[in-house]
Scaffold this active site. Structure first.
Site, PDB file in Angstrom:
ATOM      1  CD  GLU A  99      -2.813  -1.016   2.317  1.00  0.00           C
ATOM      2  OE1 GLU A  99      -3.942  -1.772   2.158  1.00  0.00           O
ATOM      3  OE2 GLU A  99      -2.408  -0.610   3.346  1.00  0.00           O
ATOM      4  CB  CYS A 116       3.229   7.426   3.202  1.00  0.00           C
ATOM      5  SG  CYS A 116       3.684   6.149   4.389  1.00  0.00           S
ATOM      6  CB  CYS A 123       8.572  -5.110   8.199  1.00  0.00           C
ATOM      7  SG  CYS A 123      10.125  -4.101   9.028  1.00  0.00           S
ATOM      8  CB  CYS A 127       8.587  -2.311  15.853  1.00  0.00           C
ATOM      9  SG  CYS A 127      10.310  -1.733  15.292  1.00  0.00           S
ATOM     10  CB  CYS A 130       4.952  -1.846  13.928  1.00  0.00           C
ATOM     11  SG  CYS A 130       4.748  -1.882  11.844  1.00  0.00           S
ATOM     12  CB  CYS A 349       2.681   6.193   8.521  1.00  0.00           C
ATOM     13  SG  CYS A 349       2.722   7.175   7.043  1.00  0.00           S
TER      14      CYS A 349
HETATM   15  N1  SAH Z   1      10.487   0.876   8.935  1.00  0.00           N
HETATM   16  C1  SAH Z   1      10.613   2.252   9.061  1.00  0.00           C
HETATM   17  C2  SAH Z   1       9.684   2.973   8.151  1.00  0.00           C
HETATM   18  C3  SAH Z   1       8.090   2.384   8.172  1.00  0.00           C
HETATM   19  S1  SAH Z   1       7.416   2.655   9.851  1.00  0.00           S
HETATM   20  C4  SAH Z   1      10.454   2.728  10.436  1.00  0.00           C
HETATM   21  O1  SAH Z   1      10.317   2.091  11.506  1.00  0.00           O
HETATM   22  O2  SAH Z   1      10.743   3.994  10.560  1.00  0.00           O
HETATM   23  C5  SAH Z   1       6.724   4.325   9.742  1.00  0.00           C
HETATM   24  C6  SAH Z   1       6.384   4.873  11.022  1.00  0.00           C
HETATM   25  O3  SAH Z   1       5.055   4.319  11.376  1.00  0.00           O
HETATM   26  C7  SAH Z   1       7.443   4.626  12.074  1.00  0.00           C
HETATM   27  O4  SAH Z   1       7.694   5.915  12.879  1.00  0.00           O
HETATM   28  C8  SAH Z   1       6.638   3.733  13.203  1.00  0.00           C
HETATM   29  O5  SAH Z   1       7.313   3.868  14.390  1.00  0.00           O
HETATM   30  C9  SAH Z   1       5.346   4.253  12.861  1.00  0.00           C
HETATM   31  N2  SAH Z   1       4.216   3.225  13.385  1.00  0.00           N
HETATM   32  C10 SAH Z   1       4.393   1.827  13.182  1.00  0.00           C
HETATM   33  N3  SAH Z   1       3.351   1.311  13.976  1.00  0.00           N
HETATM   34  C11 SAH Z   1       2.414   2.191  14.457  1.00  0.00           C
HETATM   35  C12 SAH Z   1       1.467   2.436  15.202  1.00  0.00           C
HETATM   36  N4  SAH Z   1       0.782   1.397  15.590  1.00  0.00           N
HETATM   37  N5  SAH Z   1       1.086   3.637  15.469  1.00  0.00           N
HETATM   38  C13 SAH Z   1       1.714   4.576  15.052  1.00  0.00           C
HETATM   39  N6  SAH Z   1       2.707   4.618  14.394  1.00  0.00           N
HETATM   40  C14 SAH Z   1       3.302   3.483  14.255  1.00  0.00           C
HETATM   41 FE1  SF4 Z   2       9.280  -2.461  10.604  1.00  0.00          FE
HETATM   42 FE2  SF4 Z   2       6.961  -1.482  11.345  1.00  0.00          FE
HETATM   43 FE3  SF4 Z   2       9.440  -1.496  12.968  1.00  0.00          FE
HETATM   44 FE4  SF4 Z   2       9.215   0.044  11.007  1.00  0.00          FE
HETATM   45  S1  SF4 Z   2       8.003   0.293  12.665  1.00  0.00           S
HETATM   46  S2  SF4 Z   2      10.941  -1.167  11.383  1.00  0.00           S
HETATM   47  S3  SF4 Z   2       7.826  -1.155   9.530  1.00  0.00           S
HETATM   48  S4  SF4 Z   2       8.222  -3.395  12.240  1.00  0.00           S
END
Ligand code: SAH
Ligand code: SF4
Length: 370
Positions: A99, A116, A123, A127, A130, A349
């Protein structure tokens, strides 16, 4: 799609002008045709060989036979949201889904859009807050697939014909861009090519969980792309809880890499901070952030956590979010709050594609994992 039957043919959307001319030289096609094709693909964003009007018919037929555009094979959904965002769901050549979300700027910049983009299918960073991480890693995206999200968004905006333009790219969709530098760096090079999309490197932001070798590669690429660090916790111990990657790439080393990152005149590093109720949203946390970024030209971007039934965290109240931002601002740091866009179409995002698998317009759990 005929394209998807020929995955080994060169994907034109992923090639620089030089690479395209070299490919044509191999095929005995004059170099100036390479330039013309580059222009059609990257500048005009055509999605069909027939549209390349200044090429002889035979050459168009030959290109269709021996090459492919590469990138998005099919648009599954285009969902405009009430707040002006549009979420795209795409299928790639192998049927994998990704997406992208197009978002308007605020106020007077409402016609300047930010896209975006995704950089990996899934991934591997894991994390804990996420959805993409929760669903795991499937594969790297190709340069053509990364670039095509931007080409498609421009094509979409041209179709709307209402003056909105693609201005910014943020690598904040699915995936960890710095675990796919092999494709992400060439994709950015294409996006900023003056003879292609000609976007400004200052308007392209790579967001990372802190992959140190990738960060150094990006720094050494000389492109001067903007950097966003997903900080999310201000101490080694707390960050390890939600971002296990911190064990491999410690927070102190990450901050050191930020201090080394080449910033051009007035540019700042963005620190993203997903705010989770009762975990990282206290005044103490805000004060620790202030200490941590001391001496780095900084913007803090606070992101209220987007809840999901599969994730163990809670979103703080709006008041708590505002209060947190105030503590940071009181230290004279710039702090913005990302009140999520496109929530009504699950486009926030970090909530891409994973969410789509679960929520569709009507039902629940419709799309299979692959
Ligand atoms: N992998 C990269 C880019 C994709 S994630 C990274 O981690 O930076 C993009 C952003 O979405 C990151 O800042 C992450 O912290 C945020 N994100 C992920 N899960 C989220 C959630 N459940 N609520 C709010 N932001 C989230
Ligand atoms: Fe991967 Fe989500 Fe962590 Fe970004 S925030 S590095 S997309 S697991």
């Amino acid at each position: 799609m005929t394209e998807s039957l020929q995955p080994f043919q060169p994907a034109l959307r992923g090639l620089s002008q030089e690479a395209l001319c070299a490919l044509f030289a191999e095929k005995g096609i004059p170099a100036f045709r390479g330039k013309q094709v580059f222009h059609w693909v990257q500048k005009k964003g055509v999605r069909d060989f027939e549209a390349m009007r200044n090429l002889p018919k035979e050459l168009r037929a030959r290109l269709a036979e021996e090459t492919r555009f590469g990138g998005i094979a099919e648009t599954i959904a285009e969902k405009p949201s009430a707040d002006g965002s549009v979420k795209f769901l795409f299928a790639l050549d192998d049927g994998k889904k990704i997406e992208s979300v197009l978002m308007p700027g605020s106020g007077a910049d409402a016609d300047k859009m930010t896209l975006c983009v995704s950089s990996q299918v899934g991934c591997a960073v894991d994390c804990k807050f996420c959805v993409t991480g929760k669903n795991g890693f499937f594969r790297q995206m190709t340069t053509a697939e990364i670039v095509d999200q931007a080409l498609y968004a421009r094509h979409y905006l041209a179709r709307q014909n209402d003056g909105r333009l693609l201005r910014n790219i943020v690598f904040m969709g699915m995936g960890e861009p710095l675990l796919n530098t092999e494709n992400v760096i060439p994709a950015i090079r294409l996006m900023i090519d003056h003879e292609g999309m000609d976007l400004s490197p200052r308007r392209i932001t790579v967001s990372t969980s802190g992959i140190l070798p990738g960060l150094d590669e990006l720094a050494q690429s000389g492109m001067n792309a903007m950097l966003a660090i997903s900080l999310n916790a201000p101490t080694q111990e707390e960050r390890e809880v939600i971002m296990p990657i911190t064990r491999k790439y410690p927070l102190a080393d990450l901050m050191e890499a930020c201090r080394r990152y080449p910033l051009r005149g007035g540019a700042r590093i963005t620190f993203e901070y997903v705010l989770m109720a009762g975990f990282n949203d206290s005044r103490r946390h805000a004060r620790e952030i202030i200490r941590l970024v001391h001496g780095i030209p900084t913007k803090i971007n606070v992101i209220p956590f987007n809840p999901d039934p599969a994730l163990p965290y809670q979103r703080p109240t709006d008041e708590a979010v505002l209060e947190f931002a105030e503590v940071i601002r009181a230290a004279n740091l710039t702090c913005s709050i990302r009140w999520s866009k496109a929530l009504d179409v699950s486009g926030a995002c970090g909530q891409l594609a994973g969410q789509y698998r679960q929520k569709t317009s009507g039902g629940y759990v419709v799309l299979p994992r692959e």
